[in-house]
Structure formats: structure tokens, C-alpha cells
Design an enzyme around this catalytic site. Structure first.
Site, PDB file in Angstrom:
ATOM      1  N   ASP A  31      44.308  19.579   8.709  1.00 47.20           N
ATOM      2  CA  ASP A  31      43.290  19.375   7.662  1.00 47.20           C
ATOM      3  C   ASP A  31      43.920  19.730   6.318  1.00 47.20           C
ATOM      4  O   ASP A  31      44.454  20.824   6.142  1.00 47.20           O
ATOM      5  CB  ASP A  31      42.064  20.263   7.936  1.00 47.20           C
ATOM      6  CG  ASP A  31      40.905  19.954   7.000  1.00 47.20           C
ATOM      7  OD1 ASP A  31      39.810  19.664   7.496  1.00 47.20           O
ATOM      8  OD2 ASP A  31      41.098  19.998   5.765  1.00 47.20           O
ATOM      9  N   ASP A 126      40.732  13.404   5.396  1.00 46.96           N
ATOM     10  CA  ASP A 126      41.815  14.382   5.255  1.00 46.96           C
ATOM     11  C   ASP A 126      42.076  15.184   6.528  1.00 46.96           C
ATOM     12  O   ASP A 126      42.701  16.234   6.466  1.00 46.96           O
ATOM     13  CB  ASP A 126      41.543  15.326   4.070  1.00 46.96           C
ATOM     14  CG  ASP A 126      40.633  16.489   4.441  1.00 46.96           C
ATOM     15  OD1 ASP A 126      39.749  16.310   5.304  1.00 46.96           O
ATOM     16  OD2 ASP A 126      40.821  17.572   3.870  1.00 46.96           O
ATOM     17  N   GLU A 127      41.611  14.700   7.681  1.00 49.44           N
ATOM     18  CA  GLU A 127      41.877  15.487   8.897  1.00 49.44           C
ATOM     19  C   GLU A 127      42.064  14.590  10.114  1.00 49.44           C
ATOM     20  O   GLU A 127      41.496  13.495  10.196  1.00 49.44           O
ATOM     21  CB  GLU A 127      40.762  16.503   9.151  1.00 49.44           C
ATOM     22  CG  GLU A 127      39.424  15.867   9.324  1.00 49.44           C
ATOM     23  CD  GLU A 127      38.310  16.857   9.595  1.00 49.44           C
ATOM     24  OE1 GLU A 127      38.495  17.799  10.379  1.00 49.44           O
ATOM     25  OE2 GLU A 127      37.228  16.654   9.017  1.00 49.44           O
TER      26      GLU A 127
HETATM   27  P1  TTP Z   1      37.125  19.093   3.461  1.00 47.39           P
HETATM   28  O1  TTP Z   1      38.356  19.074   4.318  1.00 47.39           O
HETATM   29  O2  TTP Z   1      35.850  19.582   4.071  1.00 47.39           O
HETATM   30  O3  TTP Z   1      37.364  19.995   2.177  1.00 47.39           O
HETATM   31  P2  TTP Z   1      38.670  20.181   1.292  1.00 47.39           P
HETATM   32  O4  TTP Z   1      39.832  19.440   1.839  1.00 47.39           O
HETATM   33  O5  TTP Z   1      38.321  19.885  -0.124  1.00 47.39           O
HETATM   34  O6  TTP Z   1      38.912  21.739   1.386  1.00 47.39           O
HETATM   35  P3  TTP Z   1      39.490  22.599   2.608  1.00 47.39           P
HETATM   36  O7  TTP Z   1      40.729  23.237   2.078  1.00 47.39           O
HETATM   37  O8  TTP Z   1      38.432  23.576   2.932  1.00 47.39           O
HETATM   38  O9  TTP Z   1      39.763  21.653   3.738  1.00 47.39           O
HETATM   39  O10 TTP Z   1      36.848  17.657   2.897  1.00 47.39           O
HETATM   40  C1  TTP Z   1      37.895  16.758   2.527  1.00 47.39           C
HETATM   41  C2  TTP Z   1      37.509  15.988   1.298  1.00 47.39           C
HETATM   42  O11 TTP Z   1      36.290  15.295   1.513  1.00 47.39           O
HETATM   43  C3  TTP Z   1      37.291  16.851   0.087  1.00 47.39           C
HETATM   44  O12 TTP Z   1      38.493  17.151  -0.609  1.00 47.39           O
HETATM   45  C4  TTP Z   1      36.341  16.022  -0.705  1.00 47.39           C
HETATM   46  C5  TTP Z   1      35.531  15.259   0.308  1.00 47.39           C
HETATM   47  N1  TTP Z   1      34.214  15.910   0.469  1.00 47.39           N
HETATM   48  C6  TTP Z   1      33.144  15.427  -0.262  1.00 47.39           C
HETATM   49  O13 TTP Z   1      33.262  14.435  -0.986  1.00 47.39           O
HETATM   50  N2  TTP Z   1      31.936  16.069  -0.170  1.00 47.39           N
HETATM   51  C7  TTP Z   1      31.748  17.175   0.607  1.00 47.39           C
HETATM   52  O14 TTP Z   1      30.645  17.741   0.650  1.00 47.39           O
HETATM   53  C8  TTP Z   1      32.869  17.666   1.376  1.00 47.39           C
HETATM   54  C9  TTP Z   1      32.719  18.881   2.249  1.00 47.39           C
HETATM   55  C10 TTP Z   1      34.068  17.002   1.269  1.00 47.39           C
HETATM   56 MG    MG Z   2      40.341  19.582   3.912  1.00 45.36          MG
END
Ligand code: TTP
Ligand code: MG
Length: 372
Positions: A31, A126-127
Site C-alpha cells: 500500500d 494504490d494497493e
Molecule cells: P489510502 O491508501 O487509504 O490512503 P493514502 O495512500 O493517502 O495514505 P496511507 O499512507 O494511509 O495509505 O488511499 C489511497 C488514495 O486514495 C489516497 O492517496 C487518496 C484516495 N482516497 C480518496 O480519494 N478518498 C479517501 O477517503 C481515501 C481514504 C483515499
Molecule cells: Mg495508501
């Protein structure tokens, strides 16, 4: 395992007394850290280290999509309003999301992951899960191999990723979140339940706010608390989900990766507002479709051998015709074949309500999906 006495009371889960234990697997869950915000930092290094919010405009009731870790230090979180985020961190730079850019970075990450293991399940932009079973060279431990992957993503794309390593998807996903950012967490076989035990129940799949509240009323706050409940009581309270929840609380998850079939044909079609019998209009439509198909092929890094034309007359009779040529991803080649097919097969006395164009037979293709 469940005590036999209680297992008998569970109608919805078949007893598994003699089922062989599943083979040991090695699953990575990758992720990316603060993904949208991190991409913006790569694109504009001057932003690095400063609090950064990617989200909708505060005056338009926008919400935060991503916040970098500098902004999170001010308790800025995804999904809160940008206005509230700015109150918490007035100095934060706010950028509107650029989804096309994030998609491109995501595709580049997935290419690296697919090179690491072809058994990949992409969960979101992103995962992804990778099944690494029997894919880690003897010279490496799973942890060392994951570190290499992390380093490769960093070196090639300047993005930081967190990786969880475990024997199943459930635990790997929770592990990747355990030590963010830049995290690397390995839960060896047999340690699943202990790893989960201190984490809050909300971390478990299938435990939403309502279930969490119900569980809290029973004094169940951690996954360990949940694991200690009797399975039958959970079934009484939550039905079939109770049994699933109980298994997950023990760190048990045998679900396989859902690997997507790679699309092996792409197509587009247009239904005209009014039936068309004008060759010029049809030609222009095919030209524009050819350009879009070529772009999509180029983006995927494919070339295609076969061009398919679909014609639907005003009475809905439909004609599908193919032509093949040396593999190409050029709009001109696709268009030439499309024109040839149109001129050969279209009965000009009959106006068309729909025209479609597709390409298939990709050069490195494995599996063919039906066009249209
Ligand atoms: P996530 O992997 O949940 O968050 P992140 O990558 O920003 O942070 P982390 O380090 O905790 O993994 O989500 C991936 C992307 O998806 C995030 O960068 C933006 C998008 N996203 C949204 O648009 N709205 C949301 O509510 C969430 C949770 C994510
Ligand atoms: Mg992320």
C-alpha cells in the site's frame, strides 16, 4: 479450533474436522503511503516535507482525499472537509486532485508488482496483494525480499510504500497498515492471532461501526477479545457473519487472490442520435475511434492484429466483421482496416443507428475476451 460441542450448534458453517490444513502461502500486501499527496511531491519536489492536502476546494465543500504525513501531524485526515483540515493546519498547501496523473503512477507501480509476481490482485489505485508463494529465491527471507521491492519502488518512482507479509490476505493487509509510512511488517506462520490480538476490532474486515458498537457493549474492544468469545455466541448475535468474524479474529483466512484477467480486446461504439447514411460522418466517427483505440493500446503497451467493425442498422440487425494485419498500435493502420471493412460490408441503402470498432489479438495476449 472450536470445541466440538459448540461447533454442532452452528448451522451455517460446515464442520471441517478432516479437511487438510491449507498449504502455507506467502502473501505481500503493498500500500503506497499518502499516495495522491506523495505523487504531488514527486511532481513538485518543492512541496516535500511541507504539510500538503490533496482535496476539493474549501469554499465548495470539498473534502480531503489525501494528506501527507506532515499534514497528518496536525490531525488532518482523509474524508474530513478541506475547510476543517485548513483550520487544523492553516499552513497546509491545498492541491486539487489530478486523477489522471495518479492513475499513471499507479500503473507504473503495478508494472513493478506484476514483474515481482504475476499473481496479483489490485485492490484499489494504490494497493495490491501479491502471491509470493514459491517465488522468493532461497537466498532471501520474505522480509528481505519485500525490502528489495520497497527499495525498487522508491528508486524507480520516488514513492514510498508499506508492505505487510503474512500467510494470508487478511493478515498481510492489516500488517501493511501496522507501521506506516515506509513500513515493513512480517507476521510469520503461527503468529497471526498473537499479532492481531492487541489491535482494535475495527481493523478487522467486516467489522463496521455498528458491529464494533455491538461488540463494545459486550466488552469486546480488541481482536484478541473477539477471538476469545465463543463462536456460537457470535453466531447467535451476528448470524453467519459471526462465524466469519470469529475465524478472522484467529487470523484465519483462506481466500485466494482474485486475479483479474487482462483485457485482451478493447472496443468502442457510438449510437447516433439519428440514423446515419453519410459516408463522411461514418468515416469521421471511425477515425476518432481509431485514434482513441490506438491511444489505449499504446498506454497498455500492446499491439493488436485484428480490427473488428460492428454495424447496426435501423431495424437492429447487426453485422460484425474482422480483418487482420501485422500487429499495430497506430491510429492510421486501425482506421485503414476500419474503412476497408465499412466499404466492403456496409449496405449503403440502409442507414446505421450504431457503429462500433474494436481491436483484439494482442501480440503478447494470453486470453481472448469476446468483443462487444
Ligand atoms: P489510502 O491508501 O487509504 O490512503 P493514502 O495512500 O493517502 O495514505 P496511507 O499512507 O494511509 O495509505 O488511499 C489511497 C488514495 O486514495 C489516497 O492517496 C487518496 C484516495 N482516497 C480518496 O480519494 N478518498 C479517501 O477517503 C481515501 C481514504 C483515499
Ligand atoms: Mg495508501
Amino acid at each position: 479450533m472450536t470445541p466440538t460441542g459448540t461447533r454442532k450448534q452452528i448451522p451455517s458453517t460446515p464442520p471441517l474436522p478432516h479437511s487438510p490444513s491449507p498449504p502455507l502461502r506467502i502473501i505481500f500486501h503493498i500500500d503506497l503511503d499518502a499516495f495522491f499527496a506523495s505523487v504531488e511531491e514527486v511532481e513538485n519536489p518543492a512541496l516535500k516535507g511541507k504539510p500538503l492536502i490533496v482535496g476539493g476546494a474549501p469554499d465548495k465543500r470539498g473534502v480531503v482525499a489525501a494528506a501527507n504525513y506532515a499534514a497528518r501531524a496536525f490531525k488532518v485526515r482523509a474524508a474530513m472537509t478541506t475547510a476543517q483540515a485548513q483550520r487544523r493546519c492553516p499552513k497546509a498547501v491545498v492541491i486539487s486532485p489530478r486523477h489522471d496523473v495518479y492513475r499513471q503512477y499507479s500503473e507504473r507501480v503495478m508494472v513493478i508488482l506484476r514483474q515481482t509476481s504475476p499473481v496479483l490482485e489490485q485492490l484499489s489505485i494504490d494497493e495490491a496483494f501479491l502471491d509470493m508463494t514459491a517465488r522468493i529465491p532461497d537466498a532471501f527471507t520474505p522480509l528481505e525480499y519485500a525490502r528489495q521491492l520497497q527499495t525498487r519502488i522508491k528508486t524507480e518512482l520516488q514513492l514510498s510504500a508499506s508492505i505487510g507479509i503474512a500467510g494470508n490476505k487478511l493478515v498481510a493487509k492489516i500488517a501493511s497498515d501496522f507501521d506506516k509510512p515506509d513500513g515493513l511488517t512480517y507476521v510469520p506462520p503461527g503468529a497471526e492471532a498473537a499479532f492481531l490480538s492487541l489491535l482494535p476490532i475495527r481493523k478487522l474486515w467486516g467489522v463496521g461501526p455498528k458491529t464494533a458498537e455491538k461488540l463494545a457493549n459486550l466488552g469486546v474492544k480488541t481482536i484478541g477479545n473477539l477471538a476469545q468469545q465463543s463462536e456460537s455466541e457470535l453466531v447467535q448475535l451476528f448470524g453467519i457473519n459471526g462465524a466469519a468474524m470469529w475465524r478472522r479474529a484467529q487470523g484465519i483466512d483462506n481466500s485466494p487472490l482474485k486475479t483479474a484477467r487482462i483485457a485482451k480486446s478493447i472496443s468502442q461504439e457510438t449510437t447516433f442520435a439519428q440514423d446515419v447514411d453519410d459516408l463522411q460522418i461514418l468515416g469521421d466517427t471511425l477515425r476518432s475511434m481509431s485514434m482513441q483505440l490506438a491511444q489505449r493500446l499504446q498506454k497498455k503497451g500492446f499491439t493488436a492484429r485484428t480490427v473488428t467493425l460492428k454495424l447496426r442498422y435501423s431495424d437492429f440487425t447487426t453485422l460484425i466483421r474482422n480483418a487482420s494485419q501485422p500487429p499495430t498500435n497506430h491510429a492510421e493502420d486501425i482506421y485503414r482496416q476500419a474503412r476497408y471493412l465499412l466499404q466492403t460490408h456496409w449496405n449503403r441503402a440502409r442507414p446505421l443507428r450504431l457503429i462500433g470498432l474494436g481491436v483484439s489479438n494482442f501480440i503478447d495476449g494470453v486470453e481472448q475476451l469476446p468483443l462487444f
